[in-house]
Design a protein around this motif. Structure first.
Motif, PDB file in Angstrom:
ATOM      1  N   PRO A 132       0.820  -1.220   0.000  1.00 25.36           N
ATOM      2  CA  PRO A 132       0.000   0.000   0.000  1.00 25.36           C
ATOM      3  C   PRO A 132       0.851   1.267   0.000  1.00 25.36           C
ATOM      4  N   ALA A 133       0.345   2.314  -0.639  1.00 22.65           N
ATOM      5  CA  ALA A 133       1.062   3.585  -0.679  1.00 22.65           C
ATOM      6  C   ALA A 133       1.047   4.231   0.709  1.00 22.65           C
TER       7      ALA A 133
ATOM      8  N   PHE B 288      -4.541  -5.330   3.791  1.00 20.80           N
ATOM      9  CA  PHE B 288      -4.089  -6.379   4.723  1.00 20.80           C
ATOM     10  C   PHE B 288      -5.048  -7.571   4.685  1.00 20.80           C
TER      11      PHE B 288
ATOM     12  N   LEU C  90      -2.649  -5.310  11.294  1.00 17.88           N
ATOM     13  CA  LEU C  90      -2.264  -4.033  10.670  1.00 17.88           C
ATOM     14  C   LEU C  90      -1.656  -3.087  11.704  1.00 17.88           C
TER      15      LEU C  90
ATOM     16  N   LEU D 253       1.697  -4.706  13.278  1.00 17.81           N
ATOM     17  CA  LEU D 253       2.852  -4.727  12.368  1.00 17.81           C
ATOM     18  C   LEU D 253       3.311  -3.312  12.014  1.00 17.81           C
ATOM     19  N   SER D 254       2.376  -2.369  11.995  1.00 14.03           N
ATOM     20  CA  SER D 254       2.772  -0.977  11.742  1.00 14.03           C
ATOM     21  C   SER D 254       3.734  -0.503  12.821  1.00 14.03           C
TER      22      SER D 254
ATOM     23  N   SER E 285       6.329  -1.759  13.643  1.00 18.77           N
ATOM     24  CA  SER E 285       7.715  -1.919  13.203  1.00 18.77           C
ATOM     25  C   SER E 285       8.284  -0.589  12.724  1.00 18.77           C
ATOM     26  N   HIS E 286       7.431   0.386  12.479  1.00 22.51           N
ATOM     27  CA  HIS E 286       7.911   1.729  12.139  1.00 22.51           C
ATOM     28  C   HIS E 286       8.483   2.429  13.369  1.00 22.51           C
TER      29      HIS E 286
ATOM     30  N   GLY F 254      13.963   2.325  11.593  1.00 18.64           N
ATOM     31  CA  GLY F 254      14.086   2.542  10.154  1.00 18.64           C
ATOM     32  C   GLY F 254      13.800   3.977   9.743  1.00 18.64           C
ATOM     33  N   ARG F 255      13.901   4.187   8.464  1.00 19.28           N
ATOM     34  CA  ARG F 255      13.805   5.548   7.946  1.00 19.28           C
ATOM     35  C   ARG F 255      12.919   5.594   6.712  1.00 19.28           C
ATOM     36  N   ALA F 256      12.458   6.796   6.392  1.00 17.92           N
ATOM     37  CA  ALA F 256      11.685   6.999   5.164  1.00 17.92           C
ATOM     38  C   ALA F 256      12.229   8.207   4.425  1.00 17.92           C
ATOM     39  N   ARG F 257      12.022   8.176   3.108  1.00 20.63           N
ATOM     40  CA  ARG F 257      12.496   9.286   2.288  1.00 20.63           C
ATOM     41  C   ARG F 257      11.457  10.407   2.222  1.00 20.63           C
TER      42      ARG F 257
ATOM     43  N   ASN G  37       8.097  10.306   0.568  1.00 21.00           N
ATOM     44  CA  ASN G  37       7.042   9.483   1.139  1.00 21.00           C
ATOM     45  C   ASN G  37       6.303  10.116   2.321  1.00 21.00           C
TER      46      ASN G  37
ATOM     47  N   LEU H 101      11.605   7.061  11.075  1.00 25.88           N
ATOM     48  CA  LEU H 101      10.155   6.835  11.216  1.00 25.88           C
ATOM     49  C   LEU H 101       9.709   7.130  12.646  1.00 25.88           C
TER      50      LEU H 101
ATOM     51  N   LEU I  71       4.566   8.725   8.607  1.00 27.31           N
ATOM     52  CA  LEU I  71       3.851   8.495   7.347  1.00 27.31           C
ATOM     53  C   LEU I  71       2.364   8.781   7.515  1.00 27.31           C
TER      54      LEU I  71
ATOM     55  N   SER J 233       0.161   6.827   6.522  1.00 25.91           N
ATOM     56  CA  SER J 233      -0.432   5.542   6.933  1.00 25.91           C
ATOM     57  C   SER J 233      -0.303   5.302   8.437  1.00 25.91           C
TER      58      SER J 233
HETATM   59  C1  HEM Z   1       0.613  -0.445   6.876  1.00 26.86           C
HETATM   60  C2  HEM Z   1       1.146  -0.418   5.684  1.00 26.86           C
HETATM   61  C3  HEM Z   1       2.547   0.070   5.474  1.00 26.86           C
HETATM   62  C4  HEM Z   1       2.929   1.140   4.744  1.00 26.86           C
HETATM   63  C5  HEM Z   1       2.015   2.072   3.942  1.00 26.86           C
HETATM   64  C6  HEM Z   1       4.373   1.242   4.845  1.00 26.86           C
HETATM   65  C7  HEM Z   1       5.137   2.192   4.215  1.00 26.86           C
HETATM   66  C8  HEM Z   1       6.497   2.371   4.410  1.00 26.86           C
HETATM   67  C9  HEM Z   1       7.290   3.395   3.763  1.00 26.86           C
HETATM   68  C10 HEM Z   1       6.762   4.405   2.745  1.00 26.86           C
HETATM   69  C11 HEM Z   1       8.550   3.307   4.238  1.00 26.86           C
HETATM   70  C12 HEM Z   1       9.747   4.178   3.846  1.00 26.86           C
HETATM   71  C13 HEM Z   1      10.342   3.694   2.548  1.00 26.86           C
HETATM   72  C14 HEM Z   1      11.226   4.732   1.892  1.00 26.86           C
HETATM   73  O1  HEM Z   1      11.008   5.940   2.066  1.00 26.86           O
HETATM   74  O2  HEM Z   1      12.133   4.326   1.138  1.00 26.86           O
HETATM   75  C15 HEM Z   1       8.569   2.196   5.172  1.00 26.86           C
HETATM   76  C16 HEM Z   1       9.692   1.793   5.861  1.00 26.86           C
HETATM   77  C17 HEM Z   1       9.716   0.690   6.674  1.00 26.86           C
HETATM   78  N1  HEM Z   1       8.683  -0.191   6.910  1.00 26.86           N
HETATM   79 FE1  HEM Z   1       6.753   0.054   6.346  1.00 26.86          FE
HETATM   80  N2  HEM Z   1       4.835   0.233   5.644  1.00 26.86           N
HETATM   81  C18 HEM Z   1       3.771  -0.514   6.042  1.00 26.86           C
HETATM   82  C19 HEM Z   1       3.820  -1.663   6.823  1.00 26.86           C
HETATM   83  C20 HEM Z   1       4.978  -2.230   7.287  1.00 26.86           C
HETATM   84  C21 HEM Z   1       5.076  -3.560   7.866  1.00 26.86           C
HETATM   85  C22 HEM Z   1       3.914  -4.535   7.982  1.00 26.86           C
HETATM   86  C23 HEM Z   1       6.371  -3.737   8.226  1.00 26.86           C
HETATM   87  C24 HEM Z   1       7.022  -4.942   8.858  1.00 26.86           C
HETATM   88  C25 HEM Z   1       6.428  -5.655   9.803  1.00 26.86           C
HETATM   89  C26 HEM Z   1       7.088  -2.523   7.891  1.00 26.86           C
HETATM   90  C27 HEM Z   1       8.415  -2.276   8.167  1.00 26.86           C
HETATM   91  C28 HEM Z   1       9.131  -1.172   7.735  1.00 26.86           C
HETATM   92  C29 HEM Z   1      10.535  -0.902   8.097  1.00 26.86           C
HETATM   93  C30 HEM Z   1      11.430  -1.722   9.024  1.00 26.86           C
HETATM   94  C31 HEM Z   1      10.901   0.280   7.420  1.00 26.86           C
HETATM   95  C32 HEM Z   1      12.261   0.976   7.441  1.00 26.86           C
HETATM   96  C33 HEM Z   1      13.138   0.473   6.308  1.00 26.86           C
HETATM   97  C34 HEM Z   1      14.547   1.052   6.330  1.00 26.86           C
HETATM   98  O3  HEM Z   1      14.865   1.945   7.103  1.00 26.86           O
HETATM   99  O4  HEM Z   1      15.359   0.579   5.508  1.00 26.86           O
HETATM  100  N3  HEM Z   1       6.212  -1.641   7.315  1.00 26.86           N
HETATM  101  N4  HEM Z   1       7.317   1.655   5.255  1.00 26.86           N
END
Ligand code: HEM
Length: 189
Positions: free
Chosen positions: A20-21, A33, A43, A46-47, A49-50, A53-56, A59, A104, A127, A129
């Motif tokens: 998902p976006a 989901f 949902l 698991l969210s 987990s944010h 980690g990082r986002a750009r 996003n 994040l 985000l 989301s």
């Molecule tokens: C609910 C829906 C979700 C959305 C819309 C979403 C979206 C995103 C986005 C946009 C990023 C940043 C990517 C970037 O900017 O390059 C991100 C990072 C991340 N997401 Fe999610 N995500 C979701 C669910 C999840 C789930 C289910 C997990 C794992 C259980 C997860 C784990 C992570 C992790 C660990 C990062 C950091 C990655 C890094 O720093 O390299 N996310 N997510």
């Protein structure tokens, strides 16, 4: 070698097919989901987990400069929320620097803890989301769960393990199907 089997092909569009976006509505996230056999609790859990980690910038930029209506909810009364925008605004200008990163979880970016849930309760999810889990939760079911995780880290950890196993069991490849990658970003040479 141990691990979860991955595809023998590498496809950018294929990898993004069911993802998902980051600006999805809560309805879309729930539906997305559900299509994978994951429920609302999965949902939310698991969210979490944010918390690492990082986002750009591309996003989450709209979270900094989003429509004025956000202010009408009174969030700018809270200094933390204003700080949230100020810090992110210093990383991501209105235009450009799309590939710059922000954590994040601004509070404890490198610790896997329950801070994510404390953040989103304060409107400080990075985000869209993350933010909609609270903002669009009309019947309060999600907010209740978020409160539970925010106040009980052990509960979050236990639920997280459960949901991760559930997610890990989606579309498992067996036998000759797929391979365990040495580097998850590339097919094995
Ligand atoms: C609910 C829906 C979700 C959305 C819309 C979403 C979206 C995103 C986005 C946009 C990023 C940043 C990517 C970037 O900017 O390059 C991100 C990072 C991340 N997401 Fe999610 N995500 C979701 C669910 C999840 C789930 C289910 C997990 C794992 C259980 C997860 C784990 C992570 C992790 C660990 C990062 C950091 C990655 C890094 O720093 O390299 N996310 N997510």
């Amino acid at each position: 070698m141990l691990g979860r089997k991955d595809s023998l092909e590498s496809s950018f569009s294929g990898a993004n097919l069911f993802i998902p976006a980051p600006n999805s509505s809560l309805e879309v996230l729930i539906d997305n989901f559900k299509q994978q056999g994951l429920d609302i609790e999965d949902l939310v859990t698991l969210s979490g987990s944010h918390t690492i980690g990082r986002a750009r910038c591309l996003n989450f930029r709209e979270r900094i400069y989003e429509a004025k209506e956000e202010y009408h909810y009174g969030y700018d009364r809270y200094k933390r929320y204003t700080n949230f925008r100020r810090i992110l605004g210093s990383i991501c200008p209105v235009e450009g620097r799309d590939n710059k990163f922000a954590p994040l979880d601004l509070q404890t970016p490198k610790r896997f803890d329950n801070q994510y849930f404390i953040n989103i309760l304060g409107g400080n999810g990075l985000l869209g989301s993350d933010n909609v889990l609270i903002r669009q939760d009309l019947d309060g079911q999600i907010t209740e769960l978020v409160w539970a995780y925010a106040s009980d880290e052990k509960l979050f950890f236990a639920s997280f393990a459960k949901s991760m196993i559930k997610m890990g069991n989606i579309n498992v490849l067996t036998g000759d199907e797929g391979e365990i990658r040495r580097n998850c970003r590339f097919i094995n040479a």
